[in-house]
Design a protein around this motif. Structure first.
Motif, mmCIF file in Angstrom:
data_model
loop_
_atom_site.group_PDB
_atom_site.id
_atom_site.type_symbol
_atom_site.label_atom_id
_atom_site.label_comp_id
_atom_site.label_asym_id
_atom_site.label_seq_id
_atom_site.Cartn_x
_atom_site.Cartn_y
_atom_site.Cartn_z
ATOM 1 N N GLY A 1 11.380 -56.452 68.531
ATOM 2 C CA GLY A 1 12.487 -56.582 67.595
ATOM 3 C C GLY A 1 13.309 -55.307 67.492
ATOM 4 O O GLY A 1 14.540 -55.356 67.358
ATOM 5 N N ILE A 2 12.648 -54.151 67.582
ATOM 6 C CA ILE A 2 13.363 -52.880 67.557
ATOM 7 C C ILE A 2 14.199 -52.712 68.815
ATOM 8 O O ILE A 2 15.355 -52.274 68.759
ATOM 9 N N TYR A 3 13.618 -53.067 69.973
ATOM 10 C CA TYR A 3 14.406 -53.036 71.218
ATOM 11 C C TYR A 3 15.656 -53.915 71.062
ATOM 12 O O TYR A 3 16.769 -53.523 71.418
ATOM 13 N N TYR A 4 15.436 -55.110 70.570
ATOM 14 C CA TYR A 4 16.519 -56.093 70.414
ATOM 15 C C TYR A 4 17.614 -55.549 69.496
ATOM 16 O O TYR A 4 18.804 -55.626 69.811
ATOM 17 N N MET A 5 17.215 -54.984 68.363
ATOM 18 C CA MET A 5 18.185 -54.483 67.392
ATOM 19 C C MET A 5 18.956 -53.285 67.929
ATOM 20 O O MET A 5 20.124 -53.073 67.584
ATOM 21 N N THR A 6 18.321 -52.488 68.764
ATOM 22 C CA THR A 6 19.005 -51.333 69.341
ATOM 23 C C THR A 6 20.230 -51.776 70.130
ATOM 24 O O THR A 6 21.295 -51.147 70.056
ATOM 25 N N SER A 7 20.093 -52.868 70.849
ATOM 26 C CA SER A 7 21.216 -53.403 71.617
ATOM 27 C C SER A 7 22.166 -54.218 70.737
ATOM 28 O O SER A 7 23.388 -54.089 70.839
ATOM 29 N N ARG A 8 21.606 -55.025 69.855
ATOM 30 C CA ARG A 8 22.421 -55.920 69.017
ATOM 31 C C ARG A 8 23.344 -55.124 68.103
ATOM 32 O O ARG A 8 24.497 -55.506 67.872
ATOM 33 N N SER A 9 22.857 -54.028 67.585
ATOM 34 C CA SER A 9 23.658 -53.206 66.677
ATOM 35 C C SER A 9 24.700 -52.381 67.412
ATOM 36 O O SER A 9 25.520 -51.727 66.777
#
Length: 260
Positions: free
Chosen positions: A130-138
């Motif tokens: 989820g942290i990996y995902y949020m790094t890109s999503r944000s």
């Protein structure tokens, strides 16, 4: 026919015979506009932060990805001091034959079905995904692009990268981290949008709101805390933009400018 009215016309008295020049009404008109122009001041520039950004911010993604390098070194150190019963790392063999040798052996042997504790497999890895995902999503990337980023980071950066120095890549982790991580990450994404919409507050507490943002998206939260924001400065004012060629009156318009 009575022509007396034509022979004795009524006298016309001229009170002021001064000639009015054609350009004087324009001068009067221009003078009358001065107070109005003086009272109009440009609207102050507004700084707005749109979440998520309207464009892919590669520079932001580069910064946050670089921050992972430092964080991973710390994470590796934490795992190293944990008991072998929790990590399944053979520290004595690593010390004896070296990290690089161990990495090569683990990459050749993997992936395998690991026997890690359920907390690591079903809580820690989905959270990290989820942290990996949020790094890109944000950083303005789409859901699918963020899923791809999470898969690349979890596979090559962690399983076949950092963690391979200590253990064989895990089948569960290769699947659970990006897949379940994307689900967790999209939940984080929606929650972050809501928190930012409410002025970074959770239960009317800014401290709780910022703490929650850090938990869900640590690297972007740190980056924003140091002043990196996707800002768009806009300015709008009202001013004459021309003159009507028939009435000689000013034509008003709205001027808008934006700097990125």
């Amino acid at each position: 026919m009575d022509t007396s009215s034509l022979e004795n016309p009524m006298p016309i008295t001229v009170v002021d015979s001064s000639v009015v020049k054609a350009d004087e009404p324009l001068i009067v008109l221009a003078d009358s506009l001065k107070p109005a122009l003086d009272t109009i001041t440009p609207a102050p520039a507004k700084i707005s932060m749109t979440y998520p950004p309207l464009h892919r911010d590669w520079r932001r993604l580069g910064y946050t990805t670089s921050m992972y390098l430092g964080a991973t070194v710390i994470a590796f150190g934490v795992l190293w001091v944990m008991p072998e019963s929790a990590t399944n790392w053979d520290k004595e063999e690593i010390k004896e034959k070296g990290l690089l040798w161990k990495w090569k052996e683990n990459v050749k042997a993997g992936p395998v079905w690991d026997e890690d504790d359920w907390v690591l497999n079903w809580i820690t890895h989905p959270y990290c995904g989820g942290i990996y995902y949020m790094t890109s999503r944000s950083a303005g990337f789409t859901a699918w692009e963020s899923f791809g980023y999470s898969a690349i980071m979890s596979t090559f950066f962690w399983e076949y990268g950092i963690e391979a120095f200590a253990e064989v890549p895990s089948i569960q982790d290769l699947i659970i981290t990006p897949v379940f991580g994307a689900m967790v990450g999209e939940g984080f994404f929606l929650a972050k949008k809501s928190i930012l919409k409410h002025d970074k507050k959770v239960l009317k507490s800014r401290a709780l709101g910022i703490t929650t943002l850090f938990f869900m998206d640590p690297f972007n939260t740190i980056l924003d805390g140091f002043g990196y924001k996707d800002r768009v400065k806009t300015q709008m004012n009202i001013a004459p933009v021309g003159v009507n060629q028939f009435t000689k009156s000013p034509v008003w318009g709205v001027q808008f400018s934006a700097s990125f």
